[in-house]
Design a protein around this motif. Structure first.
Motif, mmCIF file in Angstrom:
data_model
loop_
_atom_site.group_PDB
_atom_site.id
_atom_site.type_symbol
_atom_site.label_atom_id
_atom_site.label_comp_id
_atom_site.label_asym_id
_atom_site.label_seq_id
_atom_site.Cartn_x
_atom_site.Cartn_y
_atom_site.Cartn_z
ATOM 1 N N SER A 51 35.917 39.998 -0.924
ATOM 2 C CA SER A 51 34.828 39.527 -1.775
ATOM 3 C C SER A 51 35.284 38.276 -2.544
ATOM 4 O O SER A 51 36.481 38.027 -2.707
ATOM 5 N N GLN A 110 36.438 41.713 5.245
ATOM 6 C CA GLN A 110 36.189 40.437 4.574
ATOM 7 C C GLN A 110 36.360 40.642 3.076
ATOM 8 O O GLN A 110 35.794 41.569 2.497
ATOM 9 N N GLU A 131 31.002 50.651 8.000
ATOM 10 C CA GLU A 131 31.221 49.409 7.265
ATOM 11 C C GLU A 131 30.442 49.461 5.961
ATOM 12 O O GLU A 131 29.266 49.818 5.945
ATOM 13 N N GLU A 132 31.097 49.066 4.859
ATOM 14 C CA GLU A 132 30.465 49.077 3.545
ATOM 15 C C GLU A 132 30.694 47.739 2.853
ATOM 16 O O GLU A 132 31.758 47.120 3.002
ATOM 17 N N ALA A 133 29.673 47.313 2.100
ATOM 18 C CA ALA A 133 29.795 46.068 1.323
ATOM 19 C C ALA A 133 30.522 46.343 0.017
ATOM 20 O O ALA A 133 30.370 47.407 -0.585
ATOM 21 N N THR A 192 40.125 46.353 5.320
ATOM 22 C CA THR A 192 39.357 45.230 4.789
ATOM 23 C C THR A 192 38.980 44.280 5.909
ATOM 24 O O THR A 192 39.842 43.774 6.640
ATOM 25 N N LYS A 197 33.563 43.071 2.614
ATOM 26 C CA LYS A 197 33.199 44.122 3.576
ATOM 27 C C LYS A 197 34.460 44.888 3.974
ATOM 28 O O LYS A 197 35.505 44.288 4.254
ATOM 29 N N GLN A 254 30.273 36.307 -3.568
ATOM 30 C CA GLN A 254 30.031 36.755 -2.181
ATOM 31 C C GLN A 254 30.603 38.149 -1.997
ATOM 32 O O GLN A 254 31.752 38.414 -2.354
ATOM 33 N N LYS A 255 29.764 39.035 -1.469
ATOM 34 C CA LYS A 255 30.210 40.409 -1.250
ATOM 35 C C LYS A 255 31.255 40.471 -0.136
ATOM 36 O O LYS A 255 31.197 39.716 0.828
ATOM 37 N N ASN A 290 30.927 44.905 -3.783
ATOM 38 C CA ASN A 290 30.334 43.986 -4.748
ATOM 39 C C ASN A 290 31.373 43.013 -5.301
ATOM 40 O O ASN A 290 32.548 43.350 -5.449
#
Length: 409
Positions: free
Chosen positions: A278, A276, A220-222, A274, A250, A247-248, A224
């Protein structure tokens, strides 16, 4: 008449007796000759393949004895004593007929005539010592017969690296596949071996079994968020107001990972999902014009940064339009990504009014004229942030003291 008959009968009787005498004499001579012939024969023992025969013979030599018994001695046969040896009474003659066998020694085929009786005897005859791990076919106890195929492979050592262990193994296998089968090493569907299975195994070969796994790793990666600026004429020019916080997001990245002997050797991205989305940060940038009061005193003791002709010391930094989350558009609407050669500085509007033109020099050298077209949260007081098109140039600039004066607002 009667007298003549008696005379004839007498003559006939005396003739018959003579014949009988002659016949008897002939028979007597024959018996004596036969007796003498038999009496003068030598007694010999003939041994054929271990089986003894007692023979009477007038043969003078071993060769004559064998011919007399219709035995043809080949050049590879064993005969003792030799064929030209004179026979004596009670002589012992041994004959072993040779057989042709086909002997393969470590892949090299050779036809061999031999009088050995078993496979073991043949190896003794050839002075070959059979090691504990050597392979012989057929078994050593097998009796030799004509045209028999005999295979011999001498064992040698190889190094087997498998499942974290290194082992020295004796083998006579001809290929890597045969070796693995003999050692009961089972390869999985993805496993591989070096050298390849078709390769010939030789002495001191190193065989490496590589256990291969294919797994899926989810990371999992955020993500930006972006900053979006909107002009707002209800806000004083030079001011900003955050309308919406960012909001970032995810995402989950699915990687196909190859692992060999417990170590990762490759990683390939096969799917991005995906989790979430951003949310952009929205900033309202004021465009409302206000009257700026700027002192233009030429007094050298003045500290107003907006006074034309006065050089004032500022602390400077540098920035680019390509930072993470940057829109590349200044607070006054200049698109720096589209205009990478723009001479723009970010200022504190309370010190240098937005829209002003300033000159900057460093260490006495004039760098040029710049337009105060941007702001920044860290640009407060006598600080300026100089726009540079190159990220490396911005990094190399670092933090420097410069001289600034306003030449037009």
């Amino acid at each position: 008449m009667t007298a003549n008959m008696k005379k004839l009968f007498s003559v006939a009787t005396s003739g018959k007796g003579l014949i009988m005498s002659i016949v008897s004499m002939i028979l007597l001579v024959g018996v004596i000759s036969f007796s003498v012939h038999e009496f003068t024969k030598s007694t010999v023992t003939l041994v054929i393949d271990g089986e003894e025969r007692s023979l009477k013979t007038h043969a003078k030599t071993v060769d004559e004895l064998m011919l007399e018994n219709e035995i043809l001695v080949g050049e590879h046969d064993y005969i003792e004593p030799s064929l030209d040896t004179e026979l004596t009474n009670d002589a012992n003659v041994v004959w072993i007929p040779a057989v042709l066998v086909h002997f393969t020694n470590n892949g090299e085929k050779t036809p061999i005539w031999t009088t050995s009786s078993t496979v073991q005897d043949l190896f003794n005859e050839l002075n070959i010592d059979i090691g504990s791990y050597d392979r012989v076919e057929p078994s050593l106890e097998k009796a030799l017969v004509e045209d028999m195929q005999i295979n011999y492979e001498s064992a040698f050592t190889v190094t087997l690296n498998s499942d974290g262990e290194e082992t020295e193994v004796w083998t006579t296998s001809t290929t890597v596949a045969d070796f693995l089968k003999a050692e009961q090493v089972i390869l999985g569907e993805l496993d591989r071996v070096e050298p390849e299975q078709e390769e010939i195994v030789k002495a001191n070969t190193e065989i490496n079994v590589i256990r291969v796994e294919k797994v899926t790793d989810v990371v999992e990666e955020a993500i930006n968020f972006a900053t979006v600026t909107r002009n707002d004429n209800s806000i004083t020019r030079g001011s900003e107001r955050e309308v919406q916080s960012g909001q970032k997001g995810k995402v989950a990245k699915h990687y196909e990972v190859i692992i060999e002997n417990g170590k990762e050797v490759s990683r390939e991205l096969i799917k991005t999902e995906t989790i979430q989305d951003s949310r952009d940060r929205i900033v309202a940038v004021g465009t409302k014009q206000v009257t700026q009061s700027v002192s233009r005193s030429s007094s050298p003791t003045s500290t107003s940064s907006g006074s034309q002709g006065d050089w004032v010391t500022f602390q400077s930094t540098a920035y680019t339009a390509n930072c993470a989350g940057c829109s590349g558009i200044t607070s006054t609407g200049v698109n720096l990504k589209a205009n990478p050669n723009s001479n723009v500085v970010a200022v504190d509007p309370s010190v240098i009014p937005l829209g002003s033109v300033v000159e900057i020099k460093h260490n006495g050298r004039l760098l040029g004229r710049y337009k105060a077209a941007d702001t920044g949260g860290a640009i407060v007081g006598r600080k300026i942030d100089i726009f540079m098109s190159s990220k490396n140039s911005a990094i190399n600039w670092g933090r420097r003291n410069v001289q600034v004066r306003v030449v037009n607002n």
